[in-house]
Every structure is written in structure tokens, then in C-alpha cells.
Scaffold this motif. Structure first.
Motif, PDB file in Angstrom:
ATOM      1  N   GLN A   1       1.985  12.365  53.255  1.00 18.61           N
ATOM      2  CA  GLN A   1       0.995  11.474  53.861  1.00 18.61           C
ATOM      3  C   GLN A   1       1.080   9.972  53.166  1.00 18.61           C
ATOM      4  OE1 GLN A   1      -2.943  12.834  53.302  1.00 18.61           O
ATOM      5  NE2 GLN A   1      -2.466  13.808  51.388  1.00 18.61           N
ATOM      6  N   ASP A   2       1.474   9.815  52.055  1.00 17.85           N
ATOM      7  CA  ASP A   2       1.202   8.332  51.661  1.00 17.85           C
ATOM      8  C   ASP A   2       2.658   7.668  51.950  1.00 17.85           C
ATOM      9  OD1 ASP A   2      -1.166   8.787  50.551  1.00 17.85           O
ATOM     10  OD2 ASP A   2      -0.317   9.565  48.785  1.00 17.85           O
TER      11      ASP A   2
ATOM     12  N   ASP B   1       0.501  22.023  56.248  1.00 13.48           N
ATOM     13  CA  ASP B   1      -0.417  21.209  55.353  1.00 13.48           C
ATOM     14  C   ASP B   1       0.246  20.924  54.208  1.00 13.48           C
ATOM     15  OD1 ASP B   1      -2.455  21.297  57.231  1.00 13.48           O
ATOM     16  OD2 ASP B   1      -3.181  23.294  56.352  1.00 13.48           O
TER      17      ASP B   1
ATOM     18  N   HIS C   1      -1.584   9.293  61.856  1.00 12.30           N
ATOM     19  CA  HIS C   1      -0.097   9.182  61.479  1.00 12.30           C
ATOM     20  C   HIS C   1       0.175  10.766  61.383  1.00 12.30           C
ATOM     21  CE1 HIS C   1      -0.026   5.482  58.739  1.00 12.30           C
ATOM     22  NE2 HIS C   1      -0.370   5.188  59.985  1.00 12.30           N
ATOM     23  N   ARG C   2      -0.501  11.726  61.121  1.00  9.48           N
ATOM     24  CA  ARG C   2      -0.066  13.228  61.041  1.00  9.48           C
ATOM     25  C   ARG C   2       0.390  13.485  62.713  1.00  9.48           C
ATOM     26  NH1 ARG C   2      -2.262  18.511  58.121  1.00  9.48           N
ATOM     27  NH2 ARG C   2      -0.940  20.031  58.693  1.00  9.48           N
TER      28      ARG C   2
ATOM     29  N   GLN D   1       3.800  12.005  63.428  1.00  6.35           N
ATOM     30  CA  GLN D   1       4.745  12.416  62.813  1.00  6.35           C
ATOM     31  C   GLN D   1       5.085  13.860  63.511  1.00  6.35           C
ATOM     32  OE1 GLN D   1       6.462  11.781  60.401  1.00  6.35           O
ATOM     33  NE2 GLN D   1       6.424  13.205  58.514  1.00  6.35           N
TER      34      GLN D   1
ATOM     35  N   TRP E   1       2.503  17.839  54.396  1.00  2.00           N
ATOM     36  CA  TRP E   1       1.723  16.796  54.675  1.00  2.00           C
ATOM     37  C   TRP E   1       0.975  16.205  53.411  1.00  2.00           C
ATOM     38  CZ3 TRP E   1       2.091  12.855  57.666  1.00  2.00           C
ATOM     39  CH2 TRP E   1       0.820  11.916  57.832  1.00  2.00           C
TER      40      TRP E   1
ATOM     41  N   LYS F   1      -4.670   5.318  60.432  1.00  2.00           N
ATOM     42  CA  LYS F   1      -4.014   6.140  59.305  1.00  2.00           C
ATOM     43  C   LYS F   1      -4.374   7.679  59.607  1.00  2.00           C
ATOM     44  CE  LYS F   1      -2.761   7.415  55.014  1.00  2.00           C
ATOM     45  NZ  LYS F   1      -1.150   7.148  54.680  1.00  2.00           N
ATOM     46  N   SER F   2      -5.574   7.644  60.444  1.00  2.00           N
ATOM     47  CA  SER F   2      -5.967   9.168  60.948  1.00  2.00           C
ATOM     48  C   SER F   2      -4.879   9.625  61.987  1.00  2.00           C
ATOM     49  CB  SER F   2      -7.486   9.231  61.433  1.00  2.00           C
ATOM     50  OG  SER F   2      -7.416   8.136  62.497  1.00  2.00           O
TER      51      SER F   2
END
Length: 402
Positions: free
Chosen positions: A39-40, A32, A14-15, A18, A35, A11-12
Motif C-alpha cells: 500500500q505504501d 489483505d 489505490h487498492r 490495483q 496490500w 489514496k483510498s
């Protein structure tokens, strides 16, 4: 490339993935604020990264959804998005590795099909993807586009504000259900990532909702676009339009064409069998701007995908599927009105898995594929049978971006 490691992202990660995908599509890194909404959207276990020497060089994300099929049933679908390879590591086999790993992951997770909205139409066919649905973009000029008196009337249209739409639109879209082959499920995280930022952006998205005798049954989202120094020319750009019945379709078009001080109404994605021209006194007041591929499909579990949809009455036939990229999908199947079963009988029709995607939702006919060389016919009597069994009353249409 043998030294490329493809694995499920945490999960960490993913950004960063992206941002890599956005850079590959010439878009700035996600902010931010963005996101916080997005993020979900990306579920743990459904995002892949390709690593070279410890560096992230490629990504793909799978979103959980369901695909509406002919007959009104649905099948689990993974919506593939964020597919990219870093610009300095392209054409080295990384994309192929990501495709293989993502299709295997989709099959392992129980998805029968993968859906994509592709950026380059020349790439995906060699991995077994085909055009499952098409759309057309239309342009109408309200001063010319007067509806015929025979067009269904009734119900009413109301405008709702942005904040109210955040709760109402997801419920309404779910209520419409699988009203047409190709429609896909939109998750709560999809609405948060794709709709809420637009509502809160102040860009003037307007939501019109149609209500019939049984309640809300359709909606259209549009924005007023001004052009020219004076700002006098206004175009209504329709970006999202779904309706469950002809009355709702007609009611929403009647509303859109009746908005004051508008020079033209443009809808980017409409079903190819929605005869807007026929609703008008002047047929030529609706102009087709373009015909476009809509949802690309990749069947990753051919038996499951074929068994999930319904078939019309007709004589059974034997269909052989070839899948060079995922050979386990290759085989012959007896297609009948009451279902599908594997068979060792001599095939009457043979096509590749990407061509199967083109007929799967009824968007194209077997006869059409045979005419352009995408279908091998061993028994000519099977061709009209195949068209009849796979036929649908409505053209396939997705109309959802992801």
C-alpha cells in the motif's frame, strides 16, 4: 473518448485501481496480506484513474525513482506500472488518454524520463517509448561449467537468512550506486512491497552476498526449483543479481556453479556484455536461452534528459528530435562533449523520440538505427561522431521489476 474523466486518484482509491490492473493482467485481486506490504508503494499524487460514468475503467501508477546514466550521473525517473484498461472498455481511446495524462504528470513532477516494463511490445512505440536496455537469459550446467584459472578470484561469499536480508539488501543495493547505465533506484517502499513478501512467503529464496576488500559489493538471489517425480533434478533460478565490479561478478558465479546437488543454473536477466562463456573452460557450457527487452524509456523532457548524461570526446553534431505525441519535445540540439544546447542549425541526424530512447543509454548505436531505417542521415560524417559521443564502456542493464 470525450466523456472519459482522467484524474489523480485519492489514496483510498489505490487498492481498487490495483485490483483493476491485476484483473487486466489475469491476476486475482490483491489480498489483505499483500496490500499490507504494497500500500505504501503508490505515492499520493502519482496515480491516475480513468472514469466513465463514475466507474473506474483504467489506471496507471508512477513510482518515484532515479535512472543511472552513462558517466555515472542519475536523472529523475518515474517508473510506470499498473497500466491497464478494464476488459469491457478497451479500444476506445482510454489507454491513449492515460498515456497522455501520465506523461504530462511526469513532466509536471520534474521527471525527465518514464521507465516501463511493458507487457505488449507493439503498443508503446506509438506513444514515444523505446527499448533503453536489453538482457539475456542464460542457462549453465555445473558439471560442464568449470571456471578458467584466469578468472578474477578473491573475496568471499556468504549466505544470509531472510530476516537479515530485509535490512542488508537495501543498504547494499544503495551502496552499489549507479554502477551501470540503466540501473534504477529502489525505494524503501519498493523493498517492502517486492522483497519482504517473498521473504515471509516461505518459498525458499536464498541470498548470497559477495564481499571484497572494501566490504560487500554484490549479491545474488536464487531459488531451488525441483522437477521430476523423484525431485532429484534441481535448478537454481537466479532472480536478482547485482554486482559492482568484475571480482564480485566472478565470485558470485563461482559460488552459484559450486552449489552441490544442482543440475543447472538459470539466470533470467543478465547484462548482454557479461561474458560468462569467456569465464569457462568450455565456452559452450553457458547457453543463451533468450534475448529480451529490459527497460523501456520515454523521454518526457528531452532537453533535461540529454543534458543530464555525459558524452565522450568527439566532434559536435546537430541532432533533430521529432515527437508527435508530445510536440513540445521536438527540436534540434547541438551535442558536444561539454554538453547539449538547443540550436537552429541544420540537423545532421534526425530521429523520433522512441528511437532516441534506444540510444540514450548507449544500448544501441546510431549506425544500427540508420541501418534499420530509424534514423535519417543528412550528413554522413555525423554518424560516427554520434556513435562516439553516445558510446559507453558498459551495456545498459536495469534488472529491476516494478
Amino acid at each position: 473518448m470525450a466523456d472519459v474523466d482522467v484524474r489523480v486518484l485519492t489514496k483510498s482509491e489505490h487498492r481498487a485501481a490495483q485490483d483493476l490492473a491485476r484483473a487486466a493482467h489475469h491476476t486475482s485481486p490483491i489480498s489483505d496480506r499483500e496490500w499490507a506490504y504494497a500500500q505504501d508503494l503508490h505515492e499520493p499524487g502519482l496515480a491516475l484513474g480513468a472514469f466513465l460514468g463514475g466507474d473506474l475503467v483504467g489506471t496507471t501508477f508512477l513510482l518515484r525513482s532515479r535512472l543511472a546514466l552513462p558517466g555515472g550521473s542519475t536523472v529523475p525517473m518515474a517508473a510506470a506500472t499498473g497500466i491497464a484498461v478494464r476488459g469491457d472498455r478497451t479500444r476506445r481511446g482510454i489507454f491513449t488518454r492515460l498515456q497522455r495524462e501520465s506523461l504530462d504528470l511526469a513532466a509536471e513532477q520534474g521527471f525527465a524520463v518514464v521507465g516501463s516494463r511493458v507487457s505488449e511490445a507493439t503498443i508503446y512505440g506509438r506513444f514515444g517509448h523505446g527499448v533503453g536496455s536489453t538482457t539475456r537469459a542464460v542457462r549453465l550446467y555445473p558439471h560442464e561449467a568449470r571456471l578458467r584459472p584466469e578468472v578474477p578470484a578473491g573475496g568471499e561469499v556468504r549466505l544470509i537468512d531472510g530476516e537479515a536480508s530485509i535490512g542488508l539488501l537495501p543498504r547494499l543495493y544503495e551502496r552499489l550506486g549507479p554502477y551501470r547505465p540503466g540501473v534504477i533506484q529502489r525505494s524503501a517502499s519498493w523493498w517492502k512491497a517486492k522483497w519482504e513478501p517473498l521473504v515471509h512467503s516461505g518459498k525458499g529464496a536464498v541470498v548470497a552476498v559477495h564481499s571484497g576488500p572494501d566490504g560487500d559489493d554484490g549479491f545474488a538471489v536464487y531459488q531451488a526449483m525441483r522437477s521430476g517425480d523423484s525431485g532429484a533434478r534441481v535448478t537454481l533460478m537466479v532472480t536478482d543479481f547485482h554486482a559492482a565490479n568484475p571480482e564480485a561478478v566472478a565470485g558470485l558465479w563461482r559460488f552459484l556453479l559450486g552449489v552441490d546437488l544442482v543440475e543447472e543454473v538459470c539466470a533470467r536477466r543478465r547484462p548482454t556484455d557479461e561474458l560468462v562463456e569467456g569465464m569457462l573452460v568450455d565456452w559452450r557450457a553457458c547457453r543463451t536461452h533468450s534475448l529480451n527487452d529490459d527497460l523501456w524509456l520515454r523521454l518526457v523532457d528531452v532537453p533535461k534528459a540529454l543534458d543530464a548524461r555525459s558524452y565522450r570526446d568527439g566532434d559536435p553534431f546537430v541532432l533533430q528530435i521529432t515527437d508527435d505525441f508530445l510536440p513540445a519535445n521536438s527540436g534540434s540540439f547541438r551535442i558536444a562533449p561539454d554538453g547539449v544546447e538547443p540550436t537552429s542549425d541544420q540537423p545532421q541526424l534526425t530521429l523520433s523520440v522512441d528511437a532516441l530512447a534506444m540510444v540514450y543509454l548507449g544500448g544501441m548505436s546510431f549506425t544500427t538505427l540508420a541501418a534499420i531505417g530509424l534514423l535519417r542521415v543528412t550528413d554522413t560524417k555525423a554518424l560516427p561522431n554520434a556513435d562516439r559521443l553516445f558510446g559507453t564502456d558498459k551495456a545498459a542493464f536495469c534488472g529491476t521489476t516494478f
